[in-house]
Design a protein around this motif. Structure first.
Motif, mmCIF file in Angstrom:
data_model
loop_
_atom_site.group_PDB
_atom_site.id
_atom_site.type_symbol
_atom_site.label_atom_id
_atom_site.label_comp_id
_atom_site.label_asym_id
_atom_site.label_seq_id
_atom_site.Cartn_x
_atom_site.Cartn_y
_atom_site.Cartn_z
ATOM 1 N N GLU A 48 6.370 0.187 -10.655
ATOM 2 C CA GLU A 48 5.156 0.714 -11.283
ATOM 3 C C GLU A 48 3.943 -0.069 -10.797
ATOM 4 O O GLU A 48 4.036 -1.266 -10.532
ATOM 5 C CB GLU A 48 5.239 0.554 -12.801
ATOM 6 C CG GLU A 48 6.464 1.203 -13.425
ATOM 7 C CD GLU A 48 6.626 0.756 -14.863
ATOM 8 O OE1 GLU A 48 6.302 1.563 -15.746
ATOM 9 O OE2 GLU A 48 7.064 -0.391 -15.087
ATOM 10 N N ARG A 49 2.811 0.601 -10.734
ATOM 11 C CA ARG A 49 1.571 -0.086 -10.352
ATOM 12 C C ARG A 49 1.107 -0.999 -11.491
ATOM 13 O O ARG A 49 1.081 -0.588 -12.647
ATOM 14 C CB ARG A 49 0.470 0.918 -10.046
ATOM 15 C CG ARG A 49 0.741 1.709 -8.804
ATOM 16 C CD ARG A 49 -0.450 2.584 -8.487
ATOM 17 N NE ARG A 49 -0.060 3.595 -7.525
ATOM 18 C CZ ARG A 49 -0.916 4.227 -6.755
ATOM 19 N NH1 ARG A 49 -2.201 3.962 -6.851
ATOM 20 N NH2 ARG A 49 -0.485 5.121 -5.894
ATOM 21 N N TRP A 50 0.755 -2.223 -11.121
ATOM 22 C CA TRP A 50 0.186 -3.152 -12.090
ATOM 23 C C TRP A 50 -1.260 -2.758 -12.309
ATOM 24 O O TRP A 50 -1.959 -2.380 -11.368
ATOM 25 C CB TRP A 50 0.274 -4.586 -11.566
ATOM 26 C CG TRP A 50 -0.004 -5.570 -12.642
ATOM 27 C CD1 TRP A 50 -1.161 -6.274 -12.826
ATOM 28 C CD2 TRP A 50 0.864 -5.962 -13.699
ATOM 29 N NE1 TRP A 50 -1.057 -7.069 -13.929
ATOM 30 C CE2 TRP A 50 0.182 -6.891 -14.491
ATOM 31 C CE3 TRP A 50 2.154 -5.597 -14.069
ATOM 32 C CZ2 TRP A 50 0.744 -7.481 -15.617
ATOM 33 C CZ3 TRP A 50 2.724 -6.181 -15.184
ATOM 34 C CH2 TRP A 50 2.014 -7.108 -15.938
ATOM 35 N N SER B 153 0.846 -1.200 0.000
ATOM 36 C CA SER B 153 0.000 0.000 0.000
ATOM 37 C C SER B 153 0.885 1.256 0.000
ATOM 38 O O SER B 153 0.391 2.367 -0.022
ATOM 39 C CB SER B 153 -0.926 0.003 1.216
ATOM 40 O OG SER B 153 -0.167 -0.010 2.411
ATOM 41 N N ALA B 154 2.199 1.050 -0.005
ATOM 42 C CA ALA B 154 3.162 2.163 0.013
ATOM 43 C C ALA B 154 3.611 2.506 -1.407
ATOM 44 O O ALA B 154 4.802 2.517 -1.710
ATOM 45 C CB ALA B 154 4.351 1.789 0.887
ATOM 46 N N HIS B 155 2.658 2.783 -2.266
ATOM 47 C CA HIS B 155 2.969 3.033 -3.678
ATOM 48 C C HIS B 155 3.992 4.135 -3.908
ATOM 49 O O HIS B 155 4.938 3.935 -4.673
ATOM 50 C CB HIS B 155 1.679 3.307 -4.461
ATOM 51 C CG HIS B 155 0.739 2.153 -4.457
ATOM 52 N ND1 HIS B 155 -0.550 2.258 -4.010
ATOM 53 C CD2 HIS B 155 0.919 0.861 -4.805
ATOM 54 C CE1 HIS B 155 -1.141 1.085 -4.101
ATOM 55 N NE2 HIS B 155 -0.275 0.219 -4.575
ATOM 56 N N PRO B 156 3.848 5.303 -3.290
ATOM 57 C CA PRO B 156 4.829 6.377 -3.549
ATOM 58 C C PRO B 156 6.263 5.962 -3.218
ATOM 59 O O PRO B 156 7.192 6.326 -3.938
ATOM 60 C CB PRO B 156 4.354 7.521 -2.662
ATOM 61 C CG PRO B 156 2.882 7.293 -2.505
ATOM 62 C CD PRO B 156 2.747 5.795 -2.439
ATOM 63 N N PHE B 157 6.456 5.216 -2.135
ATOM 64 C CA PHE B 157 7.804 4.777 -1.772
ATOM 65 C C PHE B 157 8.409 3.939 -2.889
ATOM 66 O O PHE B 157 9.538 4.202 -3.331
ATOM 67 C CB PHE B 157 7.769 3.961 -0.477
ATOM 68 C CG PHE B 157 9.091 3.322 -0.151
ATOM 69 C CD1 PHE B 157 10.114 4.072 0.406
ATOM 70 C CD2 PHE B 157 9.319 1.981 -0.416
ATOM 71 C CE1 PHE B 157 11.341 3.496 0.704
ATOM 72 C CE2 PHE B 157 10.541 1.390 -0.120
ATOM 73 C CZ PHE B 157 11.554 2.149 0.434
ATOM 74 N N ASP C 150 -5.726 -6.533 -6.752
ATOM 75 C CA ASP C 150 -5.584 -5.750 -7.986
ATOM 76 C C ASP C 150 -4.982 -4.362 -7.778
ATOM 77 O O ASP C 150 -4.142 -3.929 -8.547
ATOM 78 C CB ASP C 150 -6.929 -5.610 -8.702
ATOM 79 C CG ASP C 150 -7.374 -6.892 -9.377
ATOM 80 O OD1 ASP C 150 -6.620 -7.888 -9.356
ATOM 81 O OD2 ASP C 150 -8.491 -6.897 -9.928
ATOM 82 N N ALA C 151 -5.387 -3.659 -6.762
ATOM 83 C CA ALA C 151 -4.922 -2.275 -6.566
ATOM 84 C C ALA C 151 -3.573 -2.192 -5.862
ATOM 85 O O ALA C 151 -2.993 -1.115 -5.781
ATOM 86 C CB ALA C 151 -5.960 -1.485 -5.779
ATOM 87 N N GLY C 152 -3.041 -3.315 -5.379
ATOM 88 C CA GLY C 152 -1.839 -3.247 -4.575
ATOM 89 C C GLY C 152 -0.575 -3.796 -5.190
ATOM 90 O O GLY C 152 0.490 -3.683 -4.596
ATOM 91 N N ILE C 153 -0.658 -4.376 -6.369
ATOM 92 C CA ILE C 153 0.514 -5.005 -6.963
ATOM 93 C C ILE C 153 1.369 -3.965 -7.679
ATOM 94 O O ILE C 153 0.871 -3.130 -8.430
ATOM 95 C CB ILE C 153 0.127 -6.128 -7.939
ATOM 96 C CG1 ILE C 153 -0.720 -7.175 -7.221
ATOM 97 C CG2 ILE C 153 1.354 -6.753 -8.593
ATOM 98 C CD1 ILE C 153 -0.050 -7.816 -6.023
ATOM 99 N N MET C 154 2.672 -4.048 -7.430
ATOM 100 C CA MET C 154 3.631 -3.200 -8.129
ATOM 101 C C MET C 154 4.670 -4.100 -8.767
ATOM 102 O O MET C 154 4.946 -5.195 -8.266
ATOM 103 C CB MET C 154 4.275 -2.215 -7.170
ATOM 104 C CG MET C 154 3.264 -1.254 -6.565
ATOM 105 S SD MET C 154 4.022 0.163 -5.767
ATOM 106 C CE MET C 154 4.531 1.123 -7.193
#
Length: 82
Positions: free
Chosen positions: A31-33, A20-24, A52-56
Protein backbone atom coordinates in the motif's frame (compact mmCIF):
# COMPACT_ATOMS: atom_id res chain seq x y z
CA UNK A 1 7.43 -11.17 -4.71
CA UNK A 2 5.73 -14.02 -2.86
CA UNK A 3 9.05 -15.11 -1.36
CA UNK A 4 9.93 -11.51 -0.42
CA UNK A 5 6.57 -11.16 1.32
CA UNK A 6 7.12 -14.42 3.20
CA UNK A 7 10.54 -13.28 4.36
CA UNK A 8 9.25 -9.89 5.50
CA UNK A 9 6.38 -11.50 7.42
CA UNK A 10 8.77 -13.97 9.09
CA UNK A 11 11.49 -11.48 10.06
CA UNK A 12 9.89 -8.04 10.46
CA UNK A 13 6.79 -6.25 11.76
CA UNK A 14 6.22 -4.23 8.57
CA UNK A 15 7.76 -3.96 5.10
CA UNK A 16 8.66 -0.62 3.51
CA UNK A 17 10.31 0.38 0.25
CA UNK A 18 10.64 3.29 -2.15
CA UNK A 19 9.41 2.79 -5.72
CA UNK A 20 7.73 4.43 -8.66
CA UNK A 21 6.19 1.08 -9.71
CA UNK A 22 3.12 1.44 -7.50
CA UNK A 23 0.72 -0.73 -9.54
CA UNK A 24 3.17 -3.65 -9.52
CA UNK A 25 3.55 -3.63 -5.72
CA UNK A 26 -0.16 -2.93 -5.10
CA UNK A 27 -0.85 -6.15 -7.00
CA UNK A 28 1.17 -7.95 -4.32
CA UNK A 29 -0.60 -6.43 -1.31
CA UNK A 30 1.63 -3.38 -0.76
CA UNK A 31 0.00 0.00 0.00
CA UNK A 32 1.11 3.57 -0.59
CA UNK A 33 2.27 5.36 2.54
CA UNK A 34 0.41 8.65 3.00
CA UNK A 35 2.31 10.29 5.86
CA UNK A 36 5.61 12.16 6.02
CA UNK A 37 8.91 10.32 5.63
CA UNK A 38 12.14 10.63 7.60
CA UNK A 39 15.59 9.08 7.86
CA UNK A 40 17.28 8.38 11.21
CA UNK A 41 20.88 9.57 11.35
CA UNK A 42 22.05 8.61 14.83
CA UNK A 43 19.81 10.47 17.27
CA UNK A 44 18.64 12.88 14.57
CA UNK A 45 15.42 12.49 12.57
CA UNK A 46 15.77 14.17 9.15
CA UNK A 47 12.71 14.91 7.00
CA UNK A 48 12.82 13.40 3.47
CA UNK A 49 9.93 15.09 1.62
CA UNK A 50 11.16 13.88 -1.79
CA UNK A 51 10.33 10.33 -0.67
CA UNK A 52 6.75 11.06 0.46
CA UNK A 53 5.05 9.97 -2.78
CA UNK A 54 7.17 6.87 -3.31
CA UNK A 55 7.02 4.86 -0.11
CA UNK A 56 4.98 1.67 -0.04
CA UNK A 57 4.38 -0.62 2.91
CA UNK A 58 3.38 -4.20 3.47
CA UNK A 59 1.23 -4.26 6.63
CA UNK A 60 0.30 -7.50 8.37
CA UNK A 61 -0.12 -8.96 11.87
CA UNK A 62 1.32 -6.46 14.35
CA UNK A 63 1.36 -3.65 11.77
CA UNK A 64 -2.05 -4.29 10.18
CA UNK A 65 -3.67 -1.32 11.93
CA UNK A 66 -0.74 1.11 11.67
CA UNK A 67 -2.03 4.38 10.27
CA UNK A 68 -0.60 5.13 6.82
CA UNK A 69 -1.01 8.83 7.64
CA UNK A 70 1.58 8.67 10.44
CA UNK A 71 5.25 9.51 9.96
CA UNK A 72 7.61 6.70 8.93
CA UNK A 73 11.39 6.51 9.11
CA UNK A 74 14.25 4.33 7.96
CA UNK A 75 17.82 4.04 9.16
CA UNK A 76 20.44 5.93 7.15
CA UNK A 77 22.60 3.75 4.91
CA UNK A 78 25.16 4.13 2.14
CA UNK A 79 23.50 5.10 -1.14
CA UNK A 80 19.79 5.85 -1.14
CA UNK A 81 18.34 5.76 2.37
CA UNK A 82 14.98 4.47 1.22
Amino acid sequence: MQRAGQLIRAEFDIGALSTSAHPFYEGHGWERWQGPTYVRRGAQLVRTPDEDAGIMVLRFGPSQNVSRAAGISCTARVGADW
